[in-house]
Design an enzyme around this catalytic site. Structure first.
Site, PDB file in Angstrom:
ATOM      1  N   ASP A  96      41.385  20.369  77.290  1.00 40.77           N
ATOM      2  CA  ASP A  96      42.456  21.244  77.770  1.00 40.77           C
ATOM      3  C   ASP A  96      42.920  22.246  76.710  1.00 40.77           C
ATOM      4  OD1 ASP A  96      43.541  19.177  76.237  1.00 40.77           O
ATOM      5  OD2 ASP A  96      45.457  19.227  77.290  1.00 40.77           O
ATOM      6  N   ASP A 153      18.371  20.155  65.421  1.00 38.74           N
ATOM      7  CA  ASP A 153      17.092  20.870  65.429  1.00 38.74           C
ATOM      8  C   ASP A 153      16.683  21.422  64.081  1.00 38.74           C
ATOM      9  OD1 ASP A 153      16.779  20.597  68.272  1.00 38.74           O
ATOM     10  OD2 ASP A 153      18.254  22.199  68.526  1.00 38.74           O
ATOM     11  N   VAL A 154      17.547  21.281  63.077  1.00 33.65           N
ATOM     12  CA  VAL A 154      17.253  21.866  61.769  1.00 33.65           C
ATOM     13  C   VAL A 154      17.347  20.804  60.678  1.00 33.65           C
ATOM     14  CG1 VAL A 154      18.013  24.179  62.431  1.00 33.65           C
ATOM     15  CG2 VAL A 154      19.665  22.577  61.441  1.00 33.65           C
ATOM     16  N   ASP A 203      31.949  33.143  63.268  1.00 35.61           N
ATOM     17  CA  ASP A 203      33.353  33.048  62.862  1.00 35.61           C
ATOM     18  C   ASP A 203      33.516  32.406  61.492  1.00 35.61           C
ATOM     19  OD1 ASP A 203      34.714  29.915  63.635  1.00 35.61           O
ATOM     20  OD2 ASP A 203      32.611  30.401  63.978  1.00 35.61           O
TER      21      ASP A 203
END
Length: 249
Positions: free
Chosen positions: A88, A151-152, A187
């Site tokens: 929320d 994945d890395v 970011d």
């Protein structure tokens, strides 16, 4: 970066971080981390200095060495809490879904491209990252090229994740990956650094860090949100963007 005029640039593929770039998850992430910190007597403010944009597994190893993360079970438990217990508090970065949908469409015909020109590269696990495309980003839909922390072998600021996503998109679109130009939307400073390390144009979003931190990491442009990013041209070979009124240093 291929420059056209001030605040415009042209690329072949588009690479997006997820948390803090497309979805605003800072409140959810910090709430889950604070709960864990309280349980283990860890100062959350010290953790938050480096946690945004970093892999959860690395933060657990550094700040919570006693937590058993065998088979990523510690990561999964924490990120499942972020996705479910604090949903929320999660919102969308302004204009993020609209930008992604616009990238999907051939403006000349109005039809969707056969493949997407964008990919997700996140430090989150599949448990957390995929969940947003089942909830708040359901109408956008999960892209085929989706790189998560699982994945890395090396997380941001290493460019492995972004480089892999670029190469996969180049294969789909039959671009020469050695010549292909990329843009990275991020970011976090570690993500900006990862984008710069692979030679991408980088756009920093001030959802998690102040502009100075993003510029220091190497951001080419800094914006408040994705409403300041406009697609000028979107054809089979490239996408041209314009950054509207970017934040200055």
């Amino acid at each position: 970066m291929t420059a056209t005029k001030d605040n415009q640039f042209t690329v072949n593929v588009c690479l997006f971080d997820l948390d803090g770039t497309i979805v605003s998850t800072t409140v959810a992430a910090e709430a889950a981390w604070r709960k864990l910190c309280a349980e283990h007597n860890v100062d959350p403010e010290e953790l938050f200095k480096i946690s945004h944009g970093s892999r959860t597994s690395e933060m657990l190893a550094k700040f919570f060495p006693k937590i058993d993360n065998t088979d990523n079970k510690g990561v999964i438990a924490l990120e499942k809490s972020m996705a479910e217990d604090y949903l929320d508090t999660v919102t969308l970065i302004k204009n993020a879904p609209e930008l992604l949908k616009q990238l999907d469409v051939n403006p000349e015909t109005g039809d969707k491209w056969e493949d997407r020109k964008w990919a997700i590269v996140t430090s989150g696990s599949p448990v957390l990252a995929f969940s947003w495309f089942k909830s708040i980003l359901k109408d956008v839909g999960k892209p085929d090229v989706f790189i998560t922390s699982f994945d890395v072998s090396q997380g941001k600021p290493h460019p492995e994740g972004y480089s892999r996503a670029r190469d996969l998109l180049c294969e789909k679109w039959h671009y020469n990956k050695s010549d292909a130009k990329s843009v990275v939307f991020e970011d976090a400073p570690v993500g900006i650094q990862a984008g710069k390390a692979m030679g991408a144009t980088t756009i920093g979003i001030t959802s998690s860090y102040d502009k100075e931190v993003l510029f220091e990491a190497g951001a080419d442009f800094v914006v408040k949100d994705l409403s300041q990013v406009k697609i000028i041209e979107n054809n089979k070979n490239h996408v041209t963007f314009e950054v509207i009124d970017p934040i200055r240093r």
